[in-house]
Every structure is written in C-alpha cells, then in structure tokens.
Design a protein around this motif. Structure first.
Motif, mmCIF file in Angstrom:
data_model
loop_
_atom_site.group_PDB
_atom_site.id
_atom_site.type_symbol
_atom_site.label_atom_id
_atom_site.label_comp_id
_atom_site.label_asym_id
_atom_site.label_seq_id
_atom_site.Cartn_x
_atom_site.Cartn_y
_atom_site.Cartn_z
ATOM 1 N N VAL A 261 -5.271 3.939 0.016
ATOM 2 C CA VAL A 261 -4.439 4.058 -1.330
ATOM 3 C C VAL A 261 -4.604 5.934 -1.913
ATOM 4 O O VAL A 261 -3.703 6.835 -2.419
ATOM 5 C CB VAL A 261 -4.526 3.278 -2.479
ATOM 6 C CG1 VAL A 261 -4.409 3.677 -4.242
ATOM 7 C CG2 VAL A 261 -4.013 2.109 -2.120
ATOM 8 N N VAL B 152 0.100 -1.304 -0.210
ATOM 9 C CA VAL B 152 -0.275 -0.001 -0.041
ATOM 10 C C VAL B 152 0.578 0.898 0.055
ATOM 11 O O VAL B 152 0.400 2.347 -0.704
ATOM 12 C CB VAL B 152 -0.980 0.434 1.137
ATOM 13 C CG1 VAL B 152 -1.735 1.260 1.868
ATOM 14 C CG2 VAL B 152 -1.863 -1.135 0.832
ATOM 15 N N SER C 87 -11.093 -2.094 4.585
ATOM 16 C CA SER C 87 -9.657 -2.105 3.937
ATOM 17 C C SER C 87 -8.159 -1.623 3.878
ATOM 18 O O SER C 87 -8.906 -0.100 4.089
ATOM 19 C CB SER C 87 -9.592 -2.525 2.839
ATOM 20 O OG SER C 87 -8.249 -3.065 1.748
ATOM 21 N N TRP D 25 -6.840 -1.225 1.602
ATOM 22 C CA TRP D 25 -6.182 -0.268 0.299
ATOM 23 C C TRP D 25 -6.811 1.389 0.389
ATOM 24 O O TRP D 25 -7.012 1.706 -0.616
ATOM 25 C CB TRP D 25 -6.479 -1.279 -0.697
ATOM 26 C CG TRP D 25 -6.736 -2.461 -0.717
ATOM 27 C CD1 TRP D 25 -6.711 -4.040 -0.119
ATOM 28 C CD2 TRP D 25 -5.282 -2.505 -1.397
ATOM 29 N NE1 TRP D 25 -5.666 -4.692 -0.104
ATOM 30 C CE2 TRP D 25 -4.713 -4.115 -1.117
ATOM 31 C CE3 TRP D 25 -3.992 -1.588 -1.607
ATOM 32 C CZ2 TRP D 25 -3.165 -4.219 -1.218
ATOM 33 C CZ3 TRP D 25 -2.487 -2.690 -2.342
ATOM 34 C CH2 TRP D 25 -2.093 -3.873 -1.776
#
Length: 476
Positions: free
Chosen positions: A354, A299, A349, A351
């Motif tokens: 990001v 990440v 998550s 992610w």
C-alpha cells in the motif's frame, strides 16, 4: 450545460474503456480454468485487448477528428459491446482472445474520441480546460479502480462471464446517451483518410505486440523475434510513407516539437513503468502472498483511487508549472513509489504494497491530468482526438513492452521454486520497471524549448487549421 454533458459522456467513455481493460486481470484463474487455457493462452487473454488498443488508437483519433467525434464514440461503443458479447459466449480461449481484440478496437475509439470532444468543448487556454482535463484524468484512474472489483464481485455472483455481459450493457447505454446528448464536432478542414498510413501502422503495431505476447513464453524463440523485427520494419516504412503524404495521419513535424515529444515519452514511460508493474502485481499478490483476488484488487485501489483524487486536484497547480515539468517530476515520484514495493516475502501481508502504491498513485494522477491537457495543447487546434490517440498509443505500446519485460523477469527460469522465487523475481522486475520510469523522467525533462501555446500546422491550402467554436460545429 451542453459542455458539462459532453464532459460527462467523454469521461464515462474513458472510464468504461479502462474498466474493460483491467477487469480480466482479476478473474484470470477462473477464466483459465473454464477454458482450459495454459500459460500461453493466459498471456494472450491478458494482452489481447492491448493489441486492439495499440492498433486502433491513433487511426481512431485521426478518423474521429475528420469524420466526427460523437460518431466515432458511438461506433466505438457498439464495437465494444460486440467484443464483450463475444467474450461472454466464448467456448474457447481463441474466441475470447478475438473478443478482447475487438473490444480493444472499440475502446480505442472511446478514448480517442472522448478527449477530442473535451478539447472541442473546453479549448486549451480557457479557464475551464484544466478542470476538464483533471476530470478526464480521474476517469482513467476510476476505471482502473473499478474494473478488478467489478470482475471479482460479478464472478462470485454469476461466474466469470458476468463481467462481459455487464460491460456489453454499459457500452450500449453509453452509445444511446452519446447519440442523444452530445453535439457532433469535427475539424473545420477535414482531410482524406490516410488509408496507407492506417494500414501500415495497424500491421506494424499488430506484429510488434503479437511478438511481445509470444515473448512471454520464451523471449528469444524465432517466432517472437521475427514478429518484433518485422513490426519494427513496418513501422519504419510507415514513418517513411507519412513523410511523403500530403495529408498524413499524424504530422511528422510534431515529433520535432519538444512539447509533443515530452508528452509521448512520458506516456511511453508510464506504460513501461507503473502500468506494467501494477498489471503483474495482482497475480504476484495472489500467487506469492496467497491473497484472495478480492484482497489483491482492494490493495490496487491504493494506486488507482489516489490517482483519481490527485487528477482532480492537479488543476490547482500553478499555471507557471509547465506540463513538461509536471510529467518529469511525476515520473520521478512514480519511481520512488515503485522502489517502496520491493522486499516482500512469503510471510508478508498483501497490504505491505500500500505505501508504494499510494506514492505512485499521487504521481499517476498528476500524469493523467497532464496527459489530458498536453494531448490537446501539443497538437494543432482541431486535432485533439489525434493527439489523444498518439498519447494513448504510446502508453499502451509501452504497457505491452513493459508488462512483457516484467512478466518474463518475474517468472524467469533459475529462480527458487514457490512463492519466495516469484517474489524475488518480482523485485528484480520492479527495479527494471522503476528504471524505465526514471529514464522517462530524465528524457521528459530534457525536452526543453517550444512555445507553450497550442501547436499550429498548415492545412493543404496553406492556412492554419482551427477547430470551429460551438456555434460553427456540425450538429445532429
């Protein structure tokens, strides 16, 4: 051809320094378990290389300009290799910390000398200088990207010590490559080494950074307070001594230059803002979102790899856009990226970080390229390594301050237990780090005035110092 080789070696040196700096972030759980390191020991492991870097960057830059940049890079590679071997064979936390400090001193010589070599091979104002500074800036992001991945992958294959053996081998290879392929260069009028200045600066920064590390396990205990206050007093004494030296390590007049001051403020804000945020993000992702070390490192690529790309593209920015404006706008965009990191919950998550990291990565790449150019252009000709040392000292001292603040706020008493409390504390810390970035943008934008051309100070004989061209430089 020789200039391209110099650029390749210098960029590789900076890349390796950042790999070593970030690698331990990803293997801290395994390292702590193997050595029995508690919270205080882990804080020292994570911060020890910052101490070596902070203490040695500015002295290394000044010495590299005067005694030889290639020589400083080769010696720094050897010191980095020794520090890495100490880490690999460390039987205790104390030995590992000592090895990381030694590695930090070696890395300081690599970073400072590398930009000095680039400044000599690609003088400010030449057509290839923006491209060279962009490639050097990309090496910063590249090292940050690869460090955690190298550590995580090698730890899975051969244990937590594997990363240090790999780094030692790479450092030795770099020393051989630099010795055989790079032409020596130094300032045309070398000055005597400012031993009182080196000693006072080293002691002051060491006390300050040691106090900040101790503050992570209790910010208002007598020991960290005394160390921080003592470090600040020694740094004040350093400034007073430098004002009276005939050949100071860094010219006090530079701090009255808007261009130099803008560079230093931007570097400090970068360390206190996005570098501090990402330094803690890996641990928060693992402990708060239950992500694996590999996923957390992957990440982080959203920030580091994006910064590599934009560093390379930054040379296409119009020449009419000043370095000051680039740094101010980039810090503002970094603050926006930090704001996008807010709001994670235990059900999120990993992610979800990001988008914010991508935005911050775009701006960080512009910052890195600007630092490479401004560190050369804001100081007298022939003092590029000193400019690099000053810039990176501000960045890593800022990183030490910011990481301490972010870590203390993230884990402060009174938060809810478990992942929810950790993520809530991280949100509060990111707000503070974002304010650091925003204030940095305002301060840099306020540094108006000053001429765009490279600074020129006088040497002891009253003539402007100039770095020799390639045909005048000392050769092997």
């Amino acid at each position: 051809m020789r200039s391209r080789t110099t650029l390749a070696v210098a960029s590789a040196a900076t890349f390796l320094a950042l790999v070593v700096f970030t690698s331990t972030l990803a293997t801290m759980p395994a390292t702590a378990a193997a050595l029995g390191a508690g919270p205080e020991g882990q804080a020292w492991i994570l911060s020890s290389m910052s101490i070596g870097l902070g203490v040695a960057l500015l002295p290394a830059g000044a010495v590299a300009d005067d005694l030889g940049r290639r020589r400083a890079l080769v010696l720094g590679s050897v010191v980095l290799a020794i520090g890495s071997v100490l880490c690999a064979i460390a039987p205790s936390t104390a030995v590992l910390v000592a090895g990381r400090i030694v590695a930090g001193i070696g890395a300081a010589a690599l970073v400072a000398a590398s930009l000095g070599l680039i400044g000599h091979a690609f003088p400010a104002g030449t057509p290839d200088a923006p491209r060279a500074s962009g490639i050097w800036g990309a090496s910063l992001g590249g090292g940050i990207a690869i460090g955690p991945l190298l550590a995580t992958g090698s730890e899975r294959l051969a244990g937590w010590t594997a990363e240090y053996w790999i780094e030692a081998v790479l450092a030795v290879g770099l020393a051989v490559w630099a010795r055989l392929a790079v032409e020596e260069s130094k300032a045309e009028h070398p000055r005597p080494v400012d031993l009182p200045g080196v000693a006072l600066l080293a002691v002051g920064i060491a006390l300050l950074l040691t106090g900040l590390v101790e503050a992570r396990t209790g910010a208002f205990r007598p020991t960290p307070v005394a160390l921080v206050v003592g470090g600040l007093l020694v740094l004040v004494a350093w400034l007073l001594v430098e004002r009276r030296r005939a050949a100071p390590m860094i010219e006090p007049a530079l701090f009255r230059s808007p261009r130099f001051l803008a560079m230093m403020l931007a570097a400090l804000a970068t360390g206190m803002g996005i570098i501090a945020t990402t330094s803690v993000l890996l641990s928060v992702a693992e402990r708060g979102l239950r992500a694996s070390a590999l996923a957390a490192a992957a990440v982080l690529l959203a920030w580091s790899v994006t910064s590599v790309v934009t560093s390379l593209l930054a040379r296409r920015l119009p020449a009419s856009v000043s370095g000051r404006l680039q740094m101010a706008v980039a810090l503002l965009v970094v603050a926006i990226g930090q704001a996008l990191l807010l709001g994670a919950t235990p059900e999120s998550s990993v992610w979800r970080f990001v988008p914010g990291l991508l935005v911050a990565g775009v701006a960080s790449g512009v910052l890195n390229a600007a630092f490479g150019r401004e560190a050369v252009a804001s100081v007298p000709a022939g003092r590029a390594a000193m400019g690099s040392g000053a810039n990176n000292t501000a960045r890593y001292v800022g990183s030490a301050i910011g990481t301490t603040v972010v870590a203390v706020i993230t884990t402060r008493p009174g938060l809810a237990p478990g992942p929810a409390g950790l993520l809530g504390g991280f949100d509060d810390a990111v707000v503070v780090a974002g304010v650091f970035s925003l204030l940095g943008a305002i301060a840099v934008f306020a540094c108006r005035g000053g001429r765009p051309e490279q600074a020129s100070l006088k040497d002891g004989q009253g003539s402007a110092r100039r770095d020799p061209g390639p045909s005048q430089a000392a050769v092997p």
